[in-house]
Design a protein around this motif. Structure first.
Motif, PDB file in Angstrom:
ATOM      1  N   SER A 150      32.091  40.368  41.504  1.00 33.26           N
ATOM      2  CA  SER A 150      32.219  41.241  40.338  1.00 33.26           C
ATOM      3  C   SER A 150      32.777  42.582  40.808  1.00 33.26           C
ATOM      4  O   SER A 150      32.521  43.017  41.929  1.00 33.26           O
ATOM      5  CB  SER A 150      30.865  41.453  39.639  1.00 33.26           C
ATOM      6  OG  SER A 150      29.965  42.144  40.485  1.00 33.26           O
ATOM      7  N   CYS A 205      45.838  40.991  40.886  1.00 31.98           N
ATOM      8  CA  CYS A 205      44.646  40.598  40.133  1.00 31.98           C
ATOM      9  C   CYS A 205      44.798  40.923  38.651  1.00 31.98           C
ATOM     10  O   CYS A 205      45.479  41.872  38.270  1.00 31.98           O
ATOM     11  CB  CYS A 205      43.400  41.328  40.662  1.00 31.98           C
ATOM     12  SG  CYS A 205      43.184  41.282  42.446  1.00 31.98           S
ATOM     13  N   GLN A 206      44.091  40.155  37.837  1.00 27.86           N
ATOM     14  CA  GLN A 206      44.025  40.453  36.406  1.00 27.86           C
ATOM     15  C   GLN A 206      42.931  41.477  36.168  1.00 27.86           C
ATOM     16  O   GLN A 206      41.801  41.331  36.637  1.00 27.86           O
ATOM     17  CB  GLN A 206      43.724  39.182  35.616  1.00 27.86           C
ATOM     18  CG  GLN A 206      43.631  39.417  34.110  1.00 27.86           C
ATOM     19  CD  GLN A 206      43.414  38.132  33.348  1.00 27.86           C
ATOM     20  OE1 GLN A 206      44.291  37.277  33.302  1.00 27.86           O
ATOM     21  NE2 GLN A 206      42.244  37.985  32.753  1.00 27.86           N
ATOM     22  N   THR A 250      41.148  44.321  33.162  1.00 29.30           N
ATOM     23  CA  THR A 250      40.976  44.638  31.747  1.00 29.30           C
ATOM     24  C   THR A 250      40.495  46.076  31.617  1.00 29.30           C
ATOM     25  O   THR A 250      39.520  46.478  32.278  1.00 29.30           O
ATOM     26  CB  THR A 250      39.970  43.687  31.084  1.00 29.30           C
ATOM     27  OG1 THR A 250      40.444  42.346  31.225  1.00 29.30           O
ATOM     28  CG2 THR A 250      39.806  44.012  29.604  1.00 29.30           C
ATOM     29  N   THR A 253      37.696  46.525  34.560  1.00 33.29           N
ATOM     30  CA  THR A 253      36.999  45.350  35.101  1.00 33.29           C
ATOM     31  C   THR A 253      38.033  44.445  35.753  1.00 33.29           C
ATOM     32  O   THR A 253      38.978  44.000  35.094  1.00 33.29           O
ATOM     33  CB  THR A 253      36.261  44.589  33.991  1.00 33.29           C
ATOM     34  OG1 THR A 253      35.350  45.486  33.332  1.00 33.29           O
ATOM     35  CG2 THR A 253      35.480  43.419  34.570  1.00 33.29           C
ATOM     36  N   LYS A 254      37.825  44.185  37.020  1.00 43.18           N
ATOM     37  CA  LYS A 254      38.778  43.363  37.773  1.00 43.18           C
ATOM     38  C   LYS A 254      38.217  41.955  37.934  1.00 43.18           C
ATOM     39  O   LYS A 254      37.076  41.766  38.368  1.00 43.18           O
ATOM     40  CB  LYS A 254      39.035  43.982  39.149  1.00 43.18           C
ATOM     41  CG  LYS A 254      40.102  43.258  39.975  1.00 43.18           C
ATOM     42  CD  LYS A 254      40.131  43.737  41.420  1.00 43.18           C
ATOM     43  CE  LYS A 254      40.443  45.205  41.516  1.00 43.18           C
ATOM     44  NZ  LYS A 254      40.555  45.637  42.935  1.00 43.18           N
ATOM     45  N   ASP A 255      39.021  40.967  37.584  1.00 40.80           N
ATOM     46  CA  ASP A 255      38.645  39.567  37.763  1.00 40.80           C
ATOM     47  C   ASP A 255      39.033  39.146  39.176  1.00 40.80           C
ATOM     48  O   ASP A 255      40.170  38.750  39.431  1.00 40.80           O
ATOM     49  CB  ASP A 255      39.348  38.694  36.722  1.00 40.80           C
ATOM     50  CG  ASP A 255      38.973  37.223  36.846  1.00 40.80           C
ATOM     51  OD1 ASP A 255      38.105  36.903  37.689  1.00 40.80           O
ATOM     52  OD2 ASP A 255      39.549  36.403  36.111  1.00 40.80           O
ATOM     53  N   SER A 266      40.707  35.836  39.985  1.00 39.86           N
ATOM     54  CA  SER A 266      42.117  35.651  39.629  1.00 39.86           C
ATOM     55  C   SER A 266      43.055  36.201  40.688  1.00 39.86           C
ATOM     56  O   SER A 266      44.265  35.977  40.610  1.00 39.86           O
ATOM     57  CB  SER A 266      42.409  36.352  38.296  1.00 39.86           C
ATOM     58  OG  SER A 266      42.408  37.771  38.468  1.00 39.86           O
ATOM     59  N   THR A 297      44.738  44.197  28.822  1.00 41.15           N
ATOM     60  CA  THR A 297      44.615  43.351  30.008  1.00 41.15           C
ATOM     61  C   THR A 297      45.978  43.210  30.645  1.00 41.15           C
ATOM     62  O   THR A 297      46.990  42.975  29.962  1.00 41.15           O
ATOM     63  CB  THR A 297      44.073  41.963  29.624  1.00 41.15           C
ATOM     64  OG1 THR A 297      42.768  42.111  29.055  1.00 41.15           O
ATOM     65  CG2 THR A 297      43.973  41.059  30.851  1.00 41.15           C
TER      66      THR A 297
END
Length: 883
Positions: free
Chosen positions: A212, A171-172, A174, A185-187, A190, A161
């Motif tokens: 999402s 953005c954060q 993972t 996968t982008k949050d 955030s 991450t």
């Protein structure tokens, strides 16, 4: 399904079998890599599938080559878009389950084609985009599209991450790695973007956003083979999730094989040298999407309105939806207007329209409108009613600015003002301080000045009424550092000050009701240091019961109820029983556990025969909202009403809002009727008054009469007209959000909710018939305008939903104390509520523009709430006698 997409998905499924990090990624020199790029973006009204939304599809060839590589492995890549073709869905009408028609091609201008083919350059190291260079003069929308393509090259070959910057902002993300497959996968929640917009301080009046984003990469032989990115955004007003708009976007990048021979690498000592040797214009640019502001060709203009002002005057009826819609249009005009035009409107507005214009100018919150108000409002000359209108409009602002607070403070500073204006200004300052601190702006100089104004005024106040106003302002401000001062006034002050300080403490959320606060409330309720007036003791008990009480607190309060006067005990026990039936009450479970003990839950404890009552129950229940009505009535031992509190609360997703609370107090009536004051109590002054809280803002209290002479004067000279509590328009919802899509396209979400409110109250005391009547009439209108705008180089689309409703609620009490027992009737009536919804889809592509609308309307039948069985019997008796 698109065959190409099927093949890519099959490849993803096939290679995602073995876990492990991948080797560093790179592109080879002297090679031209060609990728097939495709894009699909859709907007739709989820609540009305029959109304087709907007769709855009695009395809292009993306060419990529390595220009240079340093010894550390950082590569300079050139990315160029060719042969872009865009299509959109031209048809609007379709059946509920009807298929979509064929897409129509969008013709691109030569200028657009030329800009699209201008290359961009990125500094890239094994999947990480380190820098982005392009032409800063080109169209924002096309530049953002290129950022969207480049963002597809942002990845890392190992799991973990991290925080990345791409077209969405910082953005954060993972990463998960399986053999040749990488899943990112982008949050999106955030992501930080300096151009994100604004929203109401109260999240209940904001927008519910459910995003999402997921990307899958295929890497083989250290080379990026394919990318598939899908994202989704579901947006709706927080209080109406059924009126939602869905935005979905899919991007795909597929390597076309085999790679072709390309130009050789460029020689150079550094990346800067290599870039300087290229022919194209370029400069360092940020990866985050640039904000695009759409030019509105149909938006109202204040200057145009002023030209036809005499024929376009607004007919003001705050309870009608038409007025509330007009209020929102004025706000839009004023936000884009110049100071001189706003000032001209204020000066030309007729007297009956001027309060409406002042409210709109405050809600607009632009520097021009605030400057115009500063010049126009003269606090030494203007009518008190207009100045109070300005101050309350500021207090109710959904997201006030430091400039608005400064304007209020400047107008209050060092002037000889009418008491009503100064009191209203003080409570308005408290509300503004609270909302600015909730926006994390407590450090503003204006906020510090506002807090100092309240504290200095509190220290210098001489009269009880002045002290009470500053305590109410501290309640509005809800600053934790002022709690010790409130506790001092609560414990040491006279009865009126103690009651006001406790009511201010009740405004604070549970996390600020510390052990020190609870200990002070215990001392007040149990009268450990001195005697307190009964309403103060009950208010202290409510703070203990409503803020995570300990089992011993509840047990001690129940035990103390046995020693209280009948009416106090009855009220307190009914308060506890009412809390047991409220699913949202924080102490419900503890109370239920304690009341399982038969030594407490028995006839001896709960058989008090007083007429005081406490009732609460649901009014409206939806999947987003629970609205409740509560009524507390405290009587004196002789049967006279001491205090009534009627409240309407909203609960949504763990948040609670006191939408309206009206408190009516009467004291000293017992001595006028020849009854004796209880031993040990001081004889209270004859008085009746009202205080109100609306949308968590405490208003200036209103005194009906104070003293016997004042009472008789108002009885003899009374016109029978009710007292206006609140009348006007306010901006309840104000949300503006910019969402950059992964493709580089931009979605702008706007929500505005206007409320027109007319609340009046009346208290009629008949000495001759020994009867007390109170009436509270609430008439109002609510309008909500929710829309999402899609902006890209080829298509502009807007999905919009509008809703309006009008309501009227009447709360009446009749109290007859000519006999024993005292008879009391409560009536809560809601008239029929008409509502209307309108859904709109507007699309513009090239020279074609299409707008489609669908609407629906209905009404909610009127009703009278049966508060409880005993009340219904008394009402039947009293109303029959009146007939």
């Amino acid at each position: 399904m698109n065959p190409q997409r099927y093949v890519v998905l099959l490849c993803f499924s096939f290679v995602s079998t073995v876990k492990g990090d991948l080797q560093p990624l790179s592109f080879q020199p002297g090679t031209l890599y060609r990728y097939r790029y495709s894009l699909d973006v859709r907007l739709e009204h989820t609540s009305l599938p029959a109304l087709r939304g907007a769709q855009l599809q695009a395809e292009a060839l993306v060419q990529l080559r390595r220009l240079w590589r340093d010894t550390g492995g950082e590569e300079l890549l050139q990315v160029q878009i060719h042969d872009l073709k865009a299509q959109h869905q031209p048809e609007e009408e379709r059946g509920e389950d009807g298929p979509r028609g064929p897409l129509a091609e969008i013709a691109l201008s030569q200028e657009e084609q030329a800009e699209l083919q201008q290359p961009v350059f990125i500094s890239w190291s094994s999947g990480k985009v380190k820098a982005f260079h392009g032409d800063g003069a080109e169209s924002i929308l096309i530049s953002n599209l290129k950022r969207g393509v480049v963002s597809l090259l942002q990845l890392q070959p190992h799991a973990g991450t991290t925080v990345e910057e791409d077209v969405s902002g910082s953005c954060q993300v993972t990463y998960a790695v399986s053999n040749h497959s990488i899943t990112k996968t982008k949050d999106l929640l955030s992501c930080t973007n300096p151009h994100s917009g604004f929203t109401s301080v109260n999240k209940m009046f904001g927008v519910q956003w459910q995003p999402s984003s997921s990307s899958q990469y295929i890497v083989k032989d250290n080379l990026l083979q394919a990318v598939l990115t899908e994202e989704s955004h579901v947006l709706s007003p927080a209080l109406r999730s059924t009126t939602s708009i869905k935005i979905s976007s899919r991007q795909q990048l597929q390597l076309m094989s085999p790679p072709m021979p390309g130009p050789a690498e460029v020689t150079g000592q550094s990346l800067t040298d290599v870039l300087a040797g290229t022919e194209e214009r370029h400069q360092p640019l940020g990866m985050a999407s640039l904000p695009f502001r759409r030019v509105c060709t149909h938006c109202p203009s204040l200057r145009a309105y002023l030209k036809a002002f005499d024929s376009q005057r607004v007919k003001i009826d705050t309870s009608k939806a038409a007025t509330t819609w007009q209020f929102q249009r004025f706000i839009q005009m004023l936000r884009s207007a110049e100071k001189r035009d706003v000032l001209q409107l204020l000066r030309r507005a007729p007297e009956e329209m001027l309060p409406f214009v002042v409210e709109a100018a405050v809600a607009a919150r632009s520097l021009a409108s605030l400057a115009a108000l500063s010049d126009f409002l003269d606090f030494s000359k203007e009518p008190t009613s207009l100045l109070e209108k300005f101050l309350y409009a500021a207090a109710f602002s959904p997201w006030p600015s430091g400039e608005l607070l400064r304007l209020v403070l400047d107008k209050l500073d060092g002037k000889q003002l009418a008491p009503e204006v100064r009191e209203t200004g003080v409570v308005a300052v408290g509300s503004l301080v609270s909302k600015l601190c909730q926006q994390k702006l407590c450090g503003l100089q204006e906020v510090e000045r506002g807090v100092e104004t309240i504290l200095v005024g509190l220290r210098s106040a001489k009269e009880e009424s002045q002290v009470a106003i500053y305590l109410l302002a501290l309640g509005n401000a809800m600053l934790p550092e002022t709690i010790p001062s409130l506790l001092d006034f609560a414990e040491e002050g006279p009865a009126a000050i103690t009651a006001t300080a406790i009511s201010a403490l009740r405004r604070f959320p549970a996390q600020h009701i510390s052990s020190e606060v609870k200990q002070a409330m215990r001392r007040i309720f149990h009268e450990k240091r001195k005697s307190y007036e009964k309403t103060c003791r009950l208010a202290a008990a409510e703070i203990l019961l409503d803020n995570e009480p300990s089992p011993m607190d509840i047990i001690n309060i129940l035990l103390a109820a046995n020693e209280l006067e009948v009416e106090m005990a009855t009220f307190l026990l009914l308060k506890i029983q009412s809390s047991l039936h409220a699913d949202h009450h924080p102490a419900r479970k503890i109370m239920k556990d304690i009341l399982r003990d038969p030594r407490i839950n028995n006839y001896h404890f709960f058989s008090k025969a007083g007429i005081s009552s406490s009732f609460s129950g649901p009014l409206t229940v939806t999947q987003d909202l629970l609205s409740t009505f509560g009524l507390d009535l405290l009587f004196l031992e002789g049967g006279l009403l001491r205090k009534s509190i009627s409240s309407f609360s909203l609960l949504s997703r763990g948040q609670q809002l006191r939408a309206a609370q009206v408190t009516i107090e009467a004291q000293g009536l017992e001595s006028m009727l020849g009854e004796n004051t209880l031993e040990g109590e001081e004889e209270p002054e004859l008085m009746a008054g009202m205080s109100a809280i609306f949308f968590d803002v405490q208003l200036r209290p209103i005194i009906f009469f104070q003293g016997y002479t004042d009472l008789m004067t108002k009885v003899l000279l009374s016109s029978g007209e009710p007292t206006s509590v609140v009348k006007g328009n306010l901006l309840l919802m104000d949300h503006h959000q910019v969402i950059p899509l992964q493709s580089g396209f931009q979605v702008t979400v706007k929500l505005q909710g206007g409320l027109g409110l007319d609340i009046s109250a009346n208290m009629d005391v008949s000495i001759w018939e020994q009867e007390l009547k109170t009436n509270m009439n609430t008439r109002g209108s609510l309008t909500i305008d929710f829309q999402a705008e899609l902006d890209d180089p080829f298509l502009q689309a807007t999905l919009r939903s509008q809703m309006e409703m009008e309501t009227s609620i009447h709360f009446d009490t009749v109290l007859r104390f000519s006999g024993s027992p005292v008879l009391m009737c409560l009536q809560l009536r809601e008239e029929q509520v008409p509502y209307r919804e309108m859904f709109t889809v507007s699309k513009s592509a090239g020279s074609q523009s299409i707008t489609t609308r669908k609407g629906r309307r209905g009404s909610v039948p009127g009703r009278e709430l049966a508060l409880h069985r005993a009340n219904s019997k008394v009402c039947s008796l009293l109303l029959t006698a009146e007939e």
